[in-house]
Scaffold this motif. Structure first.
Motif, PDB file in Angstrom:
ATOM      1  N   TYR A 247      37.964  42.439  40.002  1.00 53.66           N
ATOM      2  CA  TYR A 247      38.012  41.299  40.924  1.00 53.66           C
ATOM      3  C   TYR A 247      38.102  41.718  42.391  1.00 53.66           C
ATOM      4  O   TYR A 247      37.898  40.896  43.270  1.00 53.66           O
ATOM      5  CB  TYR A 247      39.197  40.389  40.572  1.00 53.66           C
ATOM      6  CG  TYR A 247      39.038  39.726  39.222  1.00 53.66           C
ATOM      7  CD1 TYR A 247      38.180  38.649  39.046  1.00 53.66           C
ATOM      8  CD2 TYR A 247      39.751  40.197  38.123  1.00 53.66           C
ATOM      9  CE1 TYR A 247      38.035  38.046  37.814  1.00 53.66           C
ATOM     10  CE2 TYR A 247      39.615  39.596  36.882  1.00 53.66           C
ATOM     11  CZ  TYR A 247      38.754  38.528  36.735  1.00 53.66           C
ATOM     12  OH  TYR A 247      38.615  37.940  35.512  1.00 53.66           O
TER      13      TYR A 247
ATOM     14  N   LYS B  82      33.450  38.571  41.786  1.00 59.34           N
ATOM     15  CA  LYS B  82      34.200  37.482  41.184  1.00 59.34           C
ATOM     16  C   LYS B  82      33.734  37.208  39.757  1.00 59.34           C
ATOM     17  O   LYS B  82      34.403  36.549  38.981  1.00 59.34           O
ATOM     18  CB  LYS B  82      34.097  36.211  42.039  1.00 59.34           C
ATOM     19  CG  LYS B  82      32.695  35.648  42.169  1.00 59.34           C
ATOM     20  CD  LYS B  82      32.677  34.409  43.064  1.00 59.34           C
ATOM     21  CE  LYS B  82      32.402  33.127  42.256  1.00 59.34           C
ATOM     22  NZ  LYS B  82      30.997  33.046  41.794  1.00 59.34           N
ATOM     23  N   ASP B  83      32.602  37.738  39.406  1.00 55.27           N
ATOM     24  CA  ASP B  83      31.898  37.402  38.165  1.00 55.27           C
ATOM     25  C   ASP B  83      31.037  38.574  37.729  1.00 55.27           C
ATOM     26  O   ASP B  83      30.758  39.445  38.541  1.00 55.27           O
ATOM     27  CB  ASP B  83      30.915  36.264  38.459  1.00 55.27           C
ATOM     28  CG  ASP B  83      31.401  34.939  38.005  1.00 55.27           C
ATOM     29  OD1 ASP B  83      30.826  33.936  38.440  1.00 55.27           O
ATOM     30  OD2 ASP B  83      32.356  34.912  37.203  1.00 55.27           O
ATOM     31  N   THR B  84      30.556  38.544  36.493  1.00 54.41           N
ATOM     32  CA  THR B  84      29.495  39.490  36.178  1.00 54.41           C
ATOM     33  C   THR B  84      28.178  38.976  36.779  1.00 54.41           C
ATOM     34  O   THR B  84      27.283  39.767  37.084  1.00 54.41           O
ATOM     35  CB  THR B  84      29.320  39.673  34.657  1.00 54.41           C
ATOM     36  OG1 THR B  84      29.259  38.410  34.028  1.00 54.41           O
ATOM     37  CG2 THR B  84      30.476  40.474  34.073  1.00 54.41           C
TER      38      THR B  84
ATOM     39  N   ASP C   2      27.979  37.656  39.713  1.00 51.23           N
ATOM     40  CA  ASP C   2      28.055  38.141  41.089  1.00 51.23           C
ATOM     41  C   ASP C   2      27.597  39.594  41.153  1.00 51.23           C
ATOM     42  O   ASP C   2      26.812  39.989  42.025  1.00 51.23           O
ATOM     43  CB  ASP C   2      29.501  38.001  41.577  1.00 51.23           C
ATOM     44  CG  ASP C   2      29.621  38.191  43.073  1.00 51.23           C
ATOM     45  OD1 ASP C   2      28.612  38.004  43.774  1.00 51.23           O
ATOM     46  OD2 ASP C   2      30.725  38.537  43.541  1.00 51.23           O
TER      47      ASP C   2
END
Lengths: 209, 209
Positions: A52, A56-58, A60
């Motif tokens: 993180y 914020k995400d895979t 991202d």
DNA sequence: AAAATCAGCGAACAGCTGTTTACTGAGTGG
DNA sequence: CCACTCAGTAAACAGCTGTTCGCTGATTTT
């Protein structure tokens, strides 16, 4: 070029790059849509929560991979555009450049081909934006060519789109051929790609008849 | 045509079809690579263990979806092939047939475009086999055309490959255009597809010059 | 009418997932 | 030198995953 980063920022970027590299490796046998955050951190040897600090995400992370992959492709395209000579030599050079690019960045090529129509919307759109950008660039180069007098901007963009799509398809086909293990498979794909470009070039030459 | 099935087998096939339909629906927003077995059974309203009565894997289900999706496409292709008339009318008819197919089977088109280069090897290969079959069929039809005298079998297959690839790309583009919500986007895609086919047709006409 | 089949069920299994939390300790800037 | 920043940690959370098991009851076969 850029100001030297502090030790802190340098280490951070190093970890970030390690996450990107690990993800790219894991994506050889699956789609981004099924790539897990823990899977990536495990491959790097870092705690899950550390992810993180960078993404914020895979999804991202996927968008970041698009920048990386299409950044390298951009240079190959520019090299292919500035090639001079007769149409036959230009075709040979363009296909050779693509083949060299696939050999140099196979994982990048696989990623783009896979996620271009993949299940993660932001990544799909990022790829779409960049490929459209490439097409505009190619269209501008085509417009500068004396062979393009009388062509409308719309038709130039259409032709550029054909070239860009063909490049992506060819890169993916070369990759598959290499993975198939069959000797000579890559040469056959390259030969077909050349003939296809010759076909398009013929169509281009008689477009205004 | 076929012998009437017993109540048992009929119910089984009904459940199987429900699993396929549910999976196709779930694949609108993800890739097969991330599709879970439980996810599918939950959508159908059936116990997870029931899945194994029909498929051993989600990959196995994916292969079944390929048959279904490309079975319907096959008929559209055959319809496009037998079209008669001048090249302009043939192009218009082919593009219209594709557009109609996308409207009739959007989920099938999305599935094929997504998984053609997707992360599940057996599915990728099943699609590859079928598309190559289509190309051979198109090549045979092209060979029967008087405009193809003097063409080698290899060149005919190359040209057929261009047509098949273009069809898949166009179908996917029409789907995206429809999903974008922008009015007129689909018409623009269709118009571009027609111009691209015109370009290829011009190249074809001058191939032997 | 009795016996065999078999699609679907419900429960249990270990193992995985993303996300939050309070924390440590090396690097930084005044 | 000292206060501060912040990349990475370890642990815990609820919730999900694929797979196996014995069972039921309607359909099929004998």
């Amino acid at each position: 070029m850029s100001h030297t980063l502090g030790i802190r920022q340098a280490q951070k970027q190093k970890t970030r790059q390690a996450l990107l590299d690990a993800a790219l490796g894991l994506l050889e046998h699956q789609s981004l849509s099924s790539l897990g955050l823990r899977e990536v951190t495990r491959a790097v040897g870092v705690a899950p929560a550390a992810f993180y600090r960078h993404f914020k995400d895979t999804a991202d992370l996927g968008v970041a991979l698009v920048e990386e992959a299409l950044g390298s492709l951009h240079e190959t395209i520019r090299a292919a555009i500035v090639t001079t000579g007769g149409s036959e030599e230009r075709i040979d050079r363009a296909v050779s450049l693509i083949a060299a690019h696939v050999r140099a960045h196979p994982a990048h090529v696989r990623f783009i081909a896979r996620e271009r129509h993949g299940g993660v919307a932001p990544v799909r759109e990022a790829i779409g934006v960049q490929l459209r950008r490439f097409a505009e660039e190619v269209a501008a180069a085509l417009g500068a060519d004396p062979e393009s007098v009388g062509w409308s901007a719309e038709d130039l963009l259409m032709l550029a789109g054909v070239y860009v799509d063909h490049m992506v398809m060819t890169a993916s086909a070369i990759l598959e051929a290499g993975a198939s293990g069959a000797s000579g498979a890559e040469e056959a794909v390259v030969a077909t790609a050349r003939r296809q470009l010759r076909l398009v070039t013929l169509g281009r030459r008689h477009w205004l008849d």
